[in-house]
Design a protein around this motif. Structure first.
Motif, PDB file in Angstrom:
ATOM      1  N   HIS A  68     -91.821 -70.919   9.635  1.00  0.00           N
ATOM      2  CA  HIS A  68     -90.865 -70.126  10.420  1.00  0.00           C
ATOM      3  C   HIS A  68     -89.936 -71.092  11.148  1.00  0.00           C
ATOM      4  N   GLN A  71     -89.363 -70.881  15.012  1.00  0.00           N
ATOM      5  CA  GLN A  71     -90.527 -71.104  15.877  1.00  0.00           C
ATOM      6  C   GLN A  71     -90.782 -72.594  16.131  1.00  0.00           C
ATOM      7  N   LEU A  83    -103.224 -63.602  16.650  1.00  0.00           N
ATOM      8  CA  LEU A  83    -101.917 -63.296  16.057  1.00  0.00           C
ATOM      9  C   LEU A  83    -101.061 -62.284  16.831  1.00  0.00           C
ATOM     10  N   TRP A  86    -100.034 -63.341  20.237  1.00  0.00           N
ATOM     11  CA  TRP A  86     -99.168 -64.523  20.101  1.00  0.00           C
ATOM     12  C   TRP A  86     -97.742 -64.125  19.702  1.00  0.00           C
ATOM     13  N   LEU A  87     -97.644 -63.134  18.815  1.00  0.00           N
ATOM     14  CA  LEU A  87     -96.311 -62.648  18.419  1.00  0.00           C
ATOM     15  C   LEU A  87     -95.588 -62.071  19.633  1.00  0.00           C
ATOM     16  N   ARG A 194     -91.071 -58.914   7.575  1.00  0.00           N
ATOM     17  CA  ARG A 194     -91.949 -59.787   8.373  1.00  0.00           C
ATOM     18  C   ARG A 194     -93.419 -59.596   7.978  1.00  0.00           C
ATOM     19  N   PHE A 195     -93.914 -58.380   8.102  1.00  0.00           N
ATOM     20  CA  PHE A 195     -95.208 -57.930   7.574  1.00  0.00           C
ATOM     21  C   PHE A 195     -95.227 -56.420   7.733  1.00  0.00           C
ATOM     22  N   HIS A 221     -96.422 -61.701   4.860  1.00  0.00           N
ATOM     23  CA  HIS A 221     -97.763 -62.110   5.302  1.00  0.00           C
ATOM     24  C   HIS A 221     -98.781 -61.106   4.787  1.00  0.00           C
ATOM     25  N   GLU A 224    -104.028 -61.660   7.214  1.00  0.00           N
ATOM     26  CA  GLU A 224    -104.172 -62.886   8.005  1.00  0.00           C
ATOM     27  C   GLU A 224    -105.253 -62.722   9.075  1.00  0.00           C
ATOM     28  N   ILE A 289    -104.572 -69.858  15.638  1.00  0.00           N
ATOM     29  CA  ILE A 289    -104.554 -68.490  16.173  1.00  0.00           C
ATOM     30  C   ILE A 289    -105.779 -67.717  15.675  1.00  0.00           C
TER      31      ILE A 289
END
Ligand code: GUN
Ligand code: FE
Length: 419
Positions: A68, A71, A83, A86-87, A194-195, A221, A224, A289
């Motif tokens: 990314h 980031q 995850l 964190w996002l 993104r997902f 993704h 995950e 993560i």
């Protein structure tokens, strides 16, 4: 200049389990394409310039199959989150700043410079949902000489107002992004939902249409994190698995990269294999993560296509040699704690994943086999020499474990010298 010969100690993959090692050999590049590797230089190439790399080690370049770009600035912060937290706390607030093209310009300069001077010759990456800033990123990558695929990210649900599109705008902007990126030669667009939690079914079907209309690859993704997977079950009750949901949207094919693939069902494994989907294994991110331990040795053994990703900023570094050693280490934990049937990854395995495994997403790349696009790293291990006499494979192993970008003496992409 794209016709030349590199003379030195050449290592590339024969297959996922074996190296080809040609000491004091010749790697021939014509028109940016490899002619193969030779013990003695064949007569027909005698008129080409021979670049003497002396005792250095020459390998194909590495592909970062999942990263990314926006980031990069906050890597190493927020590593106490999983995850989804964190996002919300770190990734989304930072990505929102890329609405400002001038901010994007400064941030992406730092990112591209780091990638250009490191082990990576090719990469597939996420931008942000902002089309103009993502074009700024592509412009910088184009100038770097690296071969890349870049996605304008799509997200129309489950994120804060300041980082969410409506469906029509998301699709219209994606079309605009595809048109604008036609100006680039080395930097190609890739469709990037993104997902699933970030994209409604309507948006996914729309993106799938654009993908098929322009014959574009896609990246996202998959499986995950356990909370993410539970969430997808609620969001797509009509699907039999997370992977099945992407498949129903028409996004699981041999031009697809799915990052992570940590908690895979049997059905998802079979789907990846049967459809030729690429998995991007991102071991550092999976630890940082706390996502889990990927079944990467199993995927490789069963013939699923696997490459390596830094996943900055889930991962903290673009240095793919680090990702390779972490992949070996994680696979040992998988073997020890999860399934004794799948042996830990070897140096040969991770080298294959970082070169051929990811390179194949670009066509013929990641090897010096005749016909491959000629990407090369010339490695100098002088600063890590000791009193011990190492063979060529051991020298490579030490550069992978101990080295950094300062061990790269020169770098070529498609026969073009980057430095
Ligand atoms: N899943 C959705 N978005 C992201 C992201 O930015 N990083 C990682 N590691 N996983 C994600
Ligand atoms: Fe990611």
């Amino acid at each position: 200049m794209s016709d030349f010969v590199l003379h030195g100690n050449i290592i590339y993959s024969k297959n996922k389990d074996e190296f080809n090692i040609v000491e004091n050999g010749y790697a021939v590049c014509k028109n940016g394409i490899s002619e193969g590797v030779f013990d003695t230089l064949p007569e027909e190439y005698k008129n080409l310039e021979v670049i003497d790399c002396q005792d250095k080690i020459i390998i194909p370049g590495f592909t970062d199959l999942h990263v990314h770009a926006p980031q990069y600035g906050f890597r190493s912060v927020g590593m106490d989150c999983e995850l989804l937290e964190w996002l919300e706390r770190h990734a989304f607030p930072e990505e929102a700043k890329f609405a400002d093209v001038e901010y994007a310009d400064r941030a992406y300069s730092l990112f591209v410079n780091d990638m250009k001077t490191g082990f990576t010759t090719r990469a597939c990456m996420f931008g942000t949902l902002h089309t103009d800033s993502t074009i700024v990123l592509m412009d910088k990558l184009e100038k770097s000489g690296l071969k890349t695929m870049v996605g304008k990210v799509n997200m129309n649900r489950n994120s804060p107002d300041y980082l969410r599109e409506d469906t029509d705008k998301s699709l219209a902007d994606t079309e605009r992004f595809v048109q604008l990126s036609k100006r680039f030669e080395n930097t190609k667009p890739i469709i990037t939902p993104r997902f699933i939690p970030s994209c409604t079914d309507e948006l996914m079907y729309g993106l799938s249409e654009i993908m098929h209309k322009y014959d574009l690859p896609v990246q996202s993704h998959l499986s995950e994190n356990p909370s993410e997977i539970e969430w997808v079950k609620e969001l797509c009750p009509w699907s039999t698995s997370y992977g099945n949901a992407y498949d129903r949207f028409g996004m699981m094919n041999d031009k697809t990269i799915m990052a992570h693939c940590v908690h895979m069902t049997e059905e998802e494994m079979a789907l990846m294999k049967n459809n030729g989907v690429f998995a991007a294994h991102c071991p550092e991110s999976n630890m940082n993560i706390a996502s889990g331990i990927s079944p990467v040795s199993r995927m490789l053994e069963e013939g699923i296509k696997v490459g390596i990703g830094s996943d900055v900023a889930g991962g903290t570094t673009l240095a793919l040699n680090r990702a390779m050693t972490l992949a070996v280490q994680c696979s040992k934990m998988y073997w020890r704690y999860i399934d004794k049937k799948y042996k830990p990854l070897t140096l040969e395995n991770v080298f294959y994943m970082a070169t051929v495994g990811g390179g194949e997403f670009f066509g013929k790349a990641g090897s010096f086999e005749k016909g491959c696009e000629f990407d090369a790293l010339v490695l100098d291990d002088t600063n890590i020499k000791t009193t011990v006499d190492f063979d060529t494979k051991e020298r490579l192993e030490r550069i992978i474990y101990l080295g950094n970008k300062h061990n790269i003496a020169s770098k070529y992409v498609c026969g073009r010298k980057i430095f």
